[in-house]
Design a protein around this motif. Structure first.
Motif, PDB file in Angstrom:
ATOM      1  N   SER A 166       0.848  -1.195   0.000  1.00  0.00           N
ATOM      2  CA  SER A 166       0.000   0.000   0.000  1.00  0.00           C
ATOM      3  C   SER A 166       0.879   1.239   0.000  1.00  0.00           C
ATOM      4  O   SER A 166       1.943   1.276   0.637  1.00  0.00           O
ATOM      5  CB  SER A 166      -0.911   0.001   1.220  1.00  0.00           C
ATOM      6  N   GLU A 167       0.434   2.268  -0.712  1.00  0.00           N
ATOM      7  CA  GLU A 167       1.182   3.520  -0.738  1.00  0.00           C
ATOM      8  C   GLU A 167       1.116   4.250   0.591  1.00  0.00           C
ATOM      9  O   GLU A 167       2.030   4.997   0.935  1.00  0.00           O
ATOM     10  CB  GLU A 167       0.639   4.408  -1.861  1.00  0.00           C
ATOM     11  N   ASP A 168       0.047   4.063   1.313  1.00  0.00           N
ATOM     12  CA  ASP A 168      -0.108   4.691   2.623  1.00  0.00           C
ATOM     13  C   ASP A 168      -1.083   3.844   3.434  1.00  0.00           C
ATOM     14  O   ASP A 168      -2.280   3.767   3.106  1.00  0.00           O
ATOM     15  CB  ASP A 168      -0.606   6.128   2.484  1.00  0.00           C
ATOM     16  N   VAL A 169      -0.599   3.207   4.474  1.00  0.00           N
ATOM     17  CA  VAL A 169      -1.452   2.330   5.275  1.00  0.00           C
ATOM     18  C   VAL A 169      -2.479   3.118   6.070  1.00  0.00           C
ATOM     19  O   VAL A 169      -3.431   2.539   6.609  1.00  0.00           O
ATOM     20  CB  VAL A 169      -0.596   1.463   6.229  1.00  0.00           C
ATOM     21  N   TYR A 170      -2.318   4.440   6.183  1.00  0.00           N
ATOM     22  CA  TYR A 170      -3.271   5.271   6.934  1.00  0.00           C
ATOM     23  C   TYR A 170      -4.206   6.040   5.996  1.00  0.00           C
ATOM     24  O   TYR A 170      -4.892   6.965   6.446  1.00  0.00           O
ATOM     25  CB  TYR A 170      -2.519   6.257   7.829  1.00  0.00           C
ATOM     26  N   LYS A 171      -4.250   5.669   4.746  1.00  0.00           N
ATOM     27  CA  LYS A 171      -5.063   6.413   3.794  1.00  0.00           C
ATOM     28  C   LYS A 171      -6.547   6.349   4.143  1.00  0.00           C
ATOM     29  O   LYS A 171      -7.225   7.396   4.149  1.00  0.00           O
ATOM     30  CB  LYS A 171      -4.823   5.854   2.386  1.00  0.00           C
ATOM     31  N   HIS A 172      -7.055   5.200   4.458  1.00  0.00           N
ATOM     32  CA  HIS A 172      -8.483   5.089   4.772  1.00  0.00           C
ATOM     33  C   HIS A 172      -8.818   5.747   6.110  1.00  0.00           C
ATOM     34  O   HIS A 172      -9.936   6.214   6.330  1.00  0.00           O
ATOM     35  CB  HIS A 172      -8.900   3.612   4.802  1.00  0.00           C
ATOM     36  N   ILE A 173      -7.847   5.839   7.038  1.00  0.00           N
ATOM     37  CA  ILE A 173      -8.074   6.543   8.301  1.00  0.00           C
ATOM     38  C   ILE A 173      -8.186   8.041   8.041  1.00  0.00           C
ATOM     39  O   ILE A 173      -9.044   8.730   8.615  1.00  0.00           O
ATOM     40  CB  ILE A 173      -6.946   6.239   9.296  1.00  0.00           C
ATOM     41  N   LYS A 174      -7.350   8.546   7.154  1.00  0.00           N
ATOM     42  CA  LYS A 174      -7.392   9.962   6.820  1.00  0.00           C
ATOM     43  C   LYS A 174      -8.701  10.301   6.099  1.00  0.00           C
ATOM     44  O   LYS A 174      -9.291  11.368   6.351  1.00  0.00           O
ATOM     45  CB  LYS A 174      -6.196  10.340   5.948  1.00  0.00           C
ATOM     46  N   GLU A 175      -9.128   9.437   5.220  1.00  0.00           N
ATOM     47  CA  GLU A 175     -10.374   9.699   4.500  1.00  0.00           C
ATOM     48  C   GLU A 175     -11.587   9.668   5.418  1.00  0.00           C
ATOM     49  O   GLU A 175     -12.571  10.381   5.177  1.00  0.00           O
ATOM     50  CB  GLU A 175     -10.534   8.660   3.387  1.00  0.00           C
ATOM     51  N   ALA A 176     -11.519   8.893   6.497  1.00  0.00           N
ATOM     52  CA  ALA A 176     -12.636   8.831   7.454  1.00  0.00           C
ATOM     53  C   ALA A 176     -12.621   9.986   8.445  1.00  0.00           C
ATOM     54  O   ALA A 176     -13.540  10.093   9.276  1.00  0.00           O
ATOM     55  CB  ALA A 176     -12.602   7.498   8.202  1.00  0.00           C
ATOM     56  N   GLY A 177     -11.620  10.860   8.401  1.00  0.00           N
ATOM     57  CA  GLY A 177     -11.554  12.009   9.318  1.00  0.00           C
ATOM     58  C   GLY A 177     -11.141  11.614  10.728  1.00  0.00           C
ATOM     59  O   GLY A 177     -11.426  12.356  11.680  1.00  0.00           O
ATOM     60  N   MET A 178     -10.449  10.489  10.872  1.00  0.00           N
ATOM     61  CA  MET A 178     -10.042  10.020  12.198  1.00  0.00           C
ATOM     62  C   MET A 178      -8.530  10.148  12.425  1.00  0.00           C
ATOM     63  O   MET A 178      -8.006   9.708  13.455  1.00  0.00           O
ATOM     64  CB  MET A 178     -10.430   8.540  12.366  1.00  0.00           C
ATOM     65  N   PHE A 179      -7.856  10.796  11.498  1.00  0.00           N
ATOM     66  CA  PHE A 179      -6.379  10.882  11.597  1.00  0.00           C
ATOM     67  C   PHE A 179      -5.960  12.220  12.200  1.00  0.00           C
ATOM     68  O   PHE A 179      -6.473  13.274  11.791  1.00  0.00           O
ATOM     69  CB  PHE A 179      -5.751  10.716  10.209  1.00  0.00           C
ATOM     70  N   VAL A 180      -5.047  12.178  13.157  1.00  0.00           N
ATOM     71  CA  VAL A 180      -4.483  13.383  13.780  1.00  0.00           C
ATOM     72  C   VAL A 180      -2.959  13.296  13.658  1.00  0.00           C
ATOM     73  O   VAL A 180      -2.351  12.304  14.090  1.00  0.00           O
ATOM     74  CB  VAL A 180      -4.882  13.510  15.265  1.00  0.00           C
ATOM     75  N   ALA A 181      -2.356  14.325  13.039  1.00  0.00           N
ATOM     76  CA  ALA A 181      -0.918  14.293  12.750  1.00  0.00           C
ATOM     77  C   ALA A 181      -0.096  14.743  13.955  1.00  0.00           C
ATOM     78  O   ALA A 181      -0.479  15.648  14.706  1.00  0.00           O
ATOM     79  CB  ALA A 181      -0.614  15.174  11.548  1.00  0.00           C
ATOM     80  N   THR A 182       1.035  14.101  14.124  1.00  0.00           N
ATOM     81  CA  THR A 182       2.050  14.510  15.104  1.00  0.00           C
ATOM     82  C   THR A 182       3.336  14.833  14.352  1.00  0.00           C
ATOM     83  O   THR A 182       3.481  14.503  13.172  1.00  0.00           O
ATOM     84  CB  THR A 182       2.310  13.389  16.131  1.00  0.00           C
ATOM     85  N   GLN A 183       4.265  15.435  15.032  1.00  0.00           N
ATOM     86  CA  GLN A 183       5.532  15.831  14.419  1.00  0.00           C
ATOM     87  C   GLN A 183       6.637  14.862  14.824  1.00  0.00           C
ATOM     88  O   GLN A 183       6.634  14.319  15.934  1.00  0.00           O
ATOM     89  CB  GLN A 183       5.905  17.258  14.826  1.00  0.00           C
TER      90      GLN A 183
END
Length: 369
Positions: A166-183
């Motif tokens: 997969s190009e990004d394993v968190y892609k579906h999490i980001k699309e669902a609006g459940m992703f919060v980015a950290t640095q």
């Protein structure tokens, strides 16, 4: 996933730890985090989906916001801790769940780890930001897994993570609006630590051999072990020579310092000695003054000195020249026993003068008599 790619890093965000916001640091030690139940999260309170805006406002008040962060967390370091700190402080009331992948999944998708999965589990439960640890976490988050653990949001850095085809394993999490980015935190990662060990491999092998590990423990051949032990002996000899040289330099420096002080004292004492000598034996010194005074005293006493002692038979008194000799009495002892005209001069006299002129005059007068 945190720790899956090279550096799972995170910088501290603008939020401060919750215990600091609530009135100072915690005064007691916190209990280790709990391991998640196999059946998932169980609560009587219904779990309603919320937005990020609602979570930032602290709603709902009846339950905390459940945030999930996953990773390998091999050689747990400050970069991992900073990422978890940010996830913990995303919302005013956060329950942080950390998923740790097993050795089987990690070796399959990423590579061999230094720490075992049990060691990595134990490292996570003792992190103060973690409230719950999920063992044998999945590599890709499925809807069933999110529902089982009642997860509201997933925290990770926003750089796409390519893995498992997969190009990004968190892609579906980001699309669902459940992703919060950290640095991420620069300068520290598990890969960086392993690179240091590989780079200084000989150094660490030698160190562990010195500490009692065998060549088999370190996977080192017999010849290499002997070579390393010989190198250790050479290094110890070099260190000994270096220590001796430093001590010798220190000793020489001390000797030079003492010699300098001694020479300086000698110079001061020599100046003092020369000054005292000149003061005593110089042209105007006390010794010449004493010699002059002694010479004057000898000159004053020379007219009265008696080079020749007075004879023992000198008369006690000499008759005067103007006195006429009296005729001897017939009844005097001298008439009965005539004596030599010089018999009177044979008697010692204590008051006789010791001067030669006096003795000579006395003899002449006696002869005249």
């Amino acid at each position: 996933m945190v720790g899956r790619r090279r550096g799972s890093r995170a910088n501290s965000g603008p939020h401060q730890p919750q215990q600091q916001r609530s009135g100072g640091p915690r005064k007691t030690l916190r209990e280790p985090a709990l391991f998640a139940k196999k059946t998932g999260y169980e609560s009587e309170v219904p779990h309603e989906k919320m937005t990020i805006a609602q979570a930032k406002r602290g709603t709902p008040a009846i339950r905390p916001v459940r945030v999930y962060a996953d990773g390998i967390f091999d050689l747990f370091h400050s970069g991992h801790a900073r990422a978890l700190m940010q996830a913990k402080n995303l919302f005013p009331n956060t329950h942080l769940i950390v998923g740790v992948c097993s050795d089987e999944l990690t070796h399959k998708y990423k590579g061999y780890t230094v720490m075992t999965e049990s060691e990595r589990y134990e490292a996570l439960i003792h992190c103060r930001y973690v409230d719950e640890v999920v063992r044998d976490a999945p590599w890709t988050l499925s809807p069933d897994f999110l529902k089982k653990h009642k997860i509201d949001f997933v925290a990770h850095d926003d750089i796409p993570y390519t893995s498992a085809g997969s190009e990004d394993v968190y892609k579906h999490i980001k699309e669902a609006g459940m992703f919060v980015a950290t640095q991420r935190t620069d300068g520290i990662s598990t890969s960086d630590l392993i690179t240091r060990i590989v780079r200084d491999y000989d150094l660490y092998v030698r160190r562990n051999l010195q500490r009692g590990y065998t060549a088999r423990d370190l996977n080192v051949s017999f010849i290499r072990e002997k070579k390393i032990r010989l190198q250790n002996q050479v290094d110890r000899m070099k260190e000994t020579v270096k220590t001796v040289e430093e001590k010798s330099k220190h000793f020489v420096f001390k000797v030079e310092e003492k010699s300098h002080d001694l020479i300086q004292k000698w110079e001061e004492k020599s100046r003092e000695f020369i000054g005292n000598f000149l003061e005593l034996f110089g042209p105007d010194g006390a010794w010449h003054v004493i010699q002059e005074q002694s010479g004057r005293m000898l000159q004053a006493l020379s007219p009265y000195a008696s080079p020749v002692a007075s004879p023992r038979g000198s008369p006690s008194s000499s008759p005067t020249r103007g006195r006429s000799p009296s005729p001897p009495s017939p009844t005097s002892p001298s008439s009965r026993s005539p004596r030599s005209p010089h018999s009177s001069s044979t008697s010692p006299c204590k008051g006789a003068s010791a001067h030669p002129l006096t003795s000579l005059s006395s003899t002449s007068e006696g002869d005249d008599e």
